[in-house]
Design an enzyme around this catalytic site. Structure first.
Site, PDB file in Angstrom:
ATOM      1  N   GLY A   6       0.408  -1.446   0.340  1.00 55.14           N
ATOM      2  CA  GLY A   6       0.019  -0.246   0.318  1.00 55.14           C
ATOM      3  C   GLY A   6       1.010   1.178  -0.208  1.00 55.14           C
ATOM      4  O   GLY A   6       0.871   2.729   0.173  1.00 55.14           O
ATOM      5  N   GLY A  10      -1.133   7.414   0.707  1.00 53.09           N
ATOM      6  CA  GLY A  10      -2.328   7.493   2.656  1.00 53.09           C
ATOM      7  C   GLY A  10      -0.820   6.743   3.322  1.00 53.09           C
ATOM      8  O   GLY A  10       0.513   7.650   3.575  1.00 53.09           O
ATOM      9  N   ILE A  11      -1.467   5.935   4.322  1.00 52.46           N
ATOM     10  CA  ILE A  11      -0.725   5.735   5.578  1.00 52.46           C
ATOM     11  C   ILE A  11       0.200   5.099   5.124  1.00 52.46           C
ATOM     12  O   ILE A  11       2.289   5.463   5.018  1.00 52.46           O
ATOM     13  CB  ILE A  11      -1.095   5.209   5.721  1.00 52.46           C
ATOM     14  CG1 ILE A  11      -2.205   5.357   7.407  1.00 52.46           C
ATOM     15  CG2 ILE A  11      -0.655   4.324   7.204  1.00 52.46           C
ATOM     16  CD1 ILE A  11      -3.538   4.872   7.732  1.00 52.46           C
ATOM     17  N   ASP A  39      -1.619  -7.340  -7.356  1.00 51.20           N
ATOM     18  CA  ASP A  39      -2.998  -6.715  -6.564  1.00 51.20           C
ATOM     19  C   ASP A  39      -3.349  -8.190  -5.843  1.00 51.20           C
ATOM     20  O   ASP A  39      -3.597  -9.060  -5.852  1.00 51.20           O
ATOM     21  CB  ASP A  39      -3.774  -7.390  -7.832  1.00 51.20           C
ATOM     22  CG  ASP A  39      -5.541  -7.203  -7.307  1.00 51.20           C
ATOM     23  OD1 ASP A  39      -6.250  -6.882  -6.731  1.00 51.20           O
ATOM     24  OD2 ASP A  39      -6.898  -7.126  -7.929  1.00 51.20           O
ATOM     25  N   GLY A  68      -4.687  -1.793   1.505  1.00 49.71           N
ATOM     26  CA  GLY A  68      -6.854  -2.091   2.465  1.00 49.71           C
ATOM     27  C   GLY A  68      -7.215  -1.171   1.266  1.00 49.71           C
ATOM     28  O   GLY A  68      -7.057  -0.187   1.168  1.00 49.71           O
ATOM     29  N   TYR A 141     -15.638  -5.029   6.390  1.00 48.06           N
ATOM     30  CA  TYR A 141     -14.639  -3.776   6.707  1.00 48.06           C
ATOM     31  C   TYR A 141     -13.877  -4.559   8.247  1.00 48.06           C
ATOM     32  O   TYR A 141     -13.314  -5.057   8.352  1.00 48.06           O
ATOM     33  CB  TYR A 141     -15.282  -2.382   6.744  1.00 48.06           C
ATOM     34  CG  TYR A 141     -13.212  -1.760   7.153  1.00 48.06           C
ATOM     35  CD1 TYR A 141     -13.044  -1.474   5.743  1.00 48.06           C
ATOM     36  CD2 TYR A 141     -13.079  -1.161   8.179  1.00 48.06           C
ATOM     37  CE1 TYR A 141     -11.232  -0.937   6.156  1.00 48.06           C
ATOM     38  CE2 TYR A 141     -12.276  -0.893   8.548  1.00 48.06           C
ATOM     39  CZ  TYR A 141     -10.939  -0.280   7.871  1.00 48.06           C
ATOM     40  OH  TYR A 141     -10.165   0.311   7.531  1.00 48.06           O
TER      41      TYR A 141
HETATM   42  P1  NAI Z   1      -5.313   4.282   1.635  1.00 48.73           P
HETATM   43  O1  NAI Z   1      -6.828   4.470  -0.189  1.00 48.73           O
HETATM   44  O2  NAI Z   1      -4.838   6.033   1.101  1.00 48.73           O
HETATM   45  O3  NAI Z   1      -3.526   3.821   0.212  1.00 48.73           O
HETATM   46  C1  NAI Z   1      -4.349   2.003   0.587  1.00 48.73           C
HETATM   47  C2  NAI Z   1      -3.723   1.492  -1.281  1.00 48.73           C
HETATM   48  O4  NAI Z   1      -3.856   0.192  -1.264  1.00 48.73           O
HETATM   49  C3  NAI Z   1      -3.149   2.342  -2.388  1.00 48.73           C
HETATM   50  O5  NAI Z   1      -2.641   2.444  -2.422  1.00 48.73           O
HETATM   51  C4  NAI Z   1      -3.669   1.163  -2.660  1.00 48.73           C
HETATM   52  O6  NAI Z   1      -3.557   1.271  -3.647  1.00 48.73           O
HETATM   53  C5  NAI Z   1      -3.154  -0.006  -1.994  1.00 48.73           C
HETATM   54  N1  NAI Z   1      -4.529  -0.992  -2.778  1.00 48.73           N
HETATM   55  C6  NAI Z   1      -5.544  -0.982  -2.418  1.00 48.73           C
HETATM   56  N2  NAI Z   1      -6.239  -2.467  -2.373  1.00 48.73           N
HETATM   57  C7  NAI Z   1      -5.014  -3.409  -3.456  1.00 48.73           C
HETATM   58  C8  NAI Z   1      -4.598  -4.337  -4.117  1.00 48.73           C
HETATM   59  N3  NAI Z   1      -5.748  -4.851  -4.669  1.00 48.73           N
HETATM   60  N4  NAI Z   1      -3.959  -4.831  -4.309  1.00 48.73           N
HETATM   61  C9  NAI Z   1      -2.712  -4.058  -3.790  1.00 48.73           C
HETATM   62  N5  NAI Z   1      -3.225  -3.093  -3.671  1.00 48.73           N
HETATM   63  C10 NAI Z   1      -3.933  -2.497  -3.212  1.00 48.73           C
HETATM   64  O7  NAI Z   1      -5.670   4.135   2.524  1.00 48.73           O
HETATM   65  P2  NAI Z   1      -4.752   4.469   4.072  1.00 48.73           P
HETATM   66  O8  NAI Z   1      -6.139   5.333   4.462  1.00 48.73           O
HETATM   67  O9  NAI Z   1      -3.803   4.906   3.597  1.00 48.73           O
HETATM   68  O10 NAI Z   1      -4.720   2.833   4.059  1.00 48.73           O
HETATM   69  C11 NAI Z   1      -4.354   1.930   4.348  1.00 48.73           C
HETATM   70  C12 NAI Z   1      -4.226   1.205   5.912  1.00 48.73           C
HETATM   71  O11 NAI Z   1      -4.892   1.582   6.831  1.00 48.73           O
HETATM   72  C13 NAI Z   1      -5.461   0.449   5.092  1.00 48.73           C
HETATM   73  O12 NAI Z   1      -5.683  -1.185   5.394  1.00 48.73           O
HETATM   74  C14 NAI Z   1      -6.863   0.844   6.117  1.00 48.73           C
HETATM   75  O13 NAI Z   1      -8.006   0.072   6.242  1.00 48.73           O
HETATM   76  C15 NAI Z   1      -6.464   0.881   6.759  1.00 48.73           C
HETATM   77  N6  NAI Z   1      -6.753   2.474   7.948  1.00 48.73           N
HETATM   78  C16 NAI Z   1      -7.679   3.498   7.681  1.00 48.73           C
HETATM   79  C17 NAI Z   1      -8.010   4.260   8.215  1.00 48.73           C
HETATM   80  C18 NAI Z   1      -7.963   5.580   7.740  1.00 48.73           C
HETATM   81  O14 NAI Z   1      -9.173   6.175   8.238  1.00 48.73           O
HETATM   82  N7  NAI Z   1      -7.566   6.209   6.131  1.00 48.73           N
HETATM   83  C19 NAI Z   1      -8.732   3.993   9.363  1.00 48.73           C
HETATM   84  C20 NAI Z   1      -7.853   2.660   9.808  1.00 48.73           C
HETATM   85  C21 NAI Z   1      -7.726   1.605   9.402  1.00 48.73           C
END
Ligand code: NAI
Length: 242
Positions: A6, A10-11, A39, A68, A141
């Site tokens: 990821g 984001g994170i 993927d 995610g 989720y």
């Molecule tokens: P984001 O959407 O900014 O980043 C998620 C990354 O995961 C993206 O770069 C995306 O391309 C990648 N991704 C998604 N599906 C994929 C796949 N099939 N194969 C490979 N890569 C894939 O989201 P964020 O917020 O940075 O999320 C990071 C983690 O933090 C996730 O696991 C999310 O569930 C978790 N999280 C986020 C929260 C929030 O409020 N943003 C709260 C709690 C947990």
């Protein structure tokens, strides 16, 4: 060398940036804009991700699982495939190469269901989601994140014996594209109406700083733990459970 799934957004992007600033080499894994493009929602993609990382680094100093998708995506099974299987299969696939520590990004949603009530624990998630109606994304989720946290805790003996530490972080609402997509979805009003004791969203950089700490030598006795990073929400909602 530290692998970060990821890493394109984001994170995960904040973790990759913080690690590079600290002098580490990073192998990003993501759908696009990464060293390894794969993927994680499919078995083949997960195998390609593991192989792509091992091709670049037969030994890893660390692993961070950030990839995610949020509750808003149309197919709830996609949530379980990416958030749960895309984390746990990569964790297990890279374990033999790990020399340092790993961190999986779970969620405050991980505590919203008990493992005994989680259909993933029985392999019945597809049937349960077919009956879930409009709450399917939200349930998938929570189940996916509960299952990630449980999977980490279940590995604590084997990983500890191998000298590899493994922890989870459980963010609340963090200002990333995933949260913005949630705000724009039918879950938007629910997200907006909730205010944590620290009355703002977290930043990806705040979560990244915790993850970098957990990977590092000062966290040498932290293993199998879950750290809430949620502005006080967990303590507010569950003051007597910890
Ligand atoms: P984001 O959407 O900014 O980043 C998620 C990354 O995961 C993206 O770069 C995306 O391309 C990648 N991704 C998604 N599906 C994929 C796949 N099939 N194969 C490979 N890569 C894939 O989201 P964020 O917020 O940075 O999320 C990071 C983690 O933090 C996730 O696991 C999310 O569930 C978790 N999280 C986020 C929260 C929030 O409020 N943003 C709260 C709690 C947990």
């Amino acid at each position: 060398m530290i692998a970060v799934t990821g890493a394109a957004s984001g994170i995960g992007a904040a973790v990759a940036s913080a690690l590079r600033t600290a002098g580490h080499r990073v192998i990003g894994v993501d759908l696009r804009d990464a060293e390894v493009c794969a993927d994680l929602s499919t078995s083949d993609g997960r195998r390609a991700a593991i192989g792509g990382v091992l091709d670049r680094a037969p030994e890893l100093d660390g692993l961070v699982l950030c990839a995610g998708v949020g509750p808003h995506v149309p197919d709830p099974m996609q949530i379980i495939e990416v958030n749960y299987r895309g984390a746990v299969e990569v964790l297990d696939g890279l374990f033999p190469a790990l020399r340092g520590a790993a961190v999986a990004v779970s969620s405050s949603a991980s505590t919203m269901v008990r493992w005994a009530d989680n259909p993933i624990s029985r392999g019945t998630e597809a049937a349960a989601l077919a009956d879930a109606g409009e709450f399917a994304g939200h349930l998938a989720y929570s189940w996916s994140k509960n299952a990630v946290t449980v999977a980490v805790r279940q590995r604590v003996a084997e990983w500890g014996a191998a000298g590899v530490r493994l922890n989870t972080v459980a963010p609340g609402a963090v200002d990333t594209p995933l949260l913005q997509a949630g705000l724009a979805s039918r879950y938007g009003d629910a997200i907006r109406s909730y205010q944590p004791p620290i009355a703002r969203h977290g930043t990806p950089e705040e979560v990244a700083a915790l993850i970098v700490y957990l990977l590092g030598p000062h966290a040498g006795y932290i293993h199998g733990a879950q750290f809430a990073i949620d502005g006080g929400s967990d303590a507010l909602m569950r003051p007597t459970e910890f």
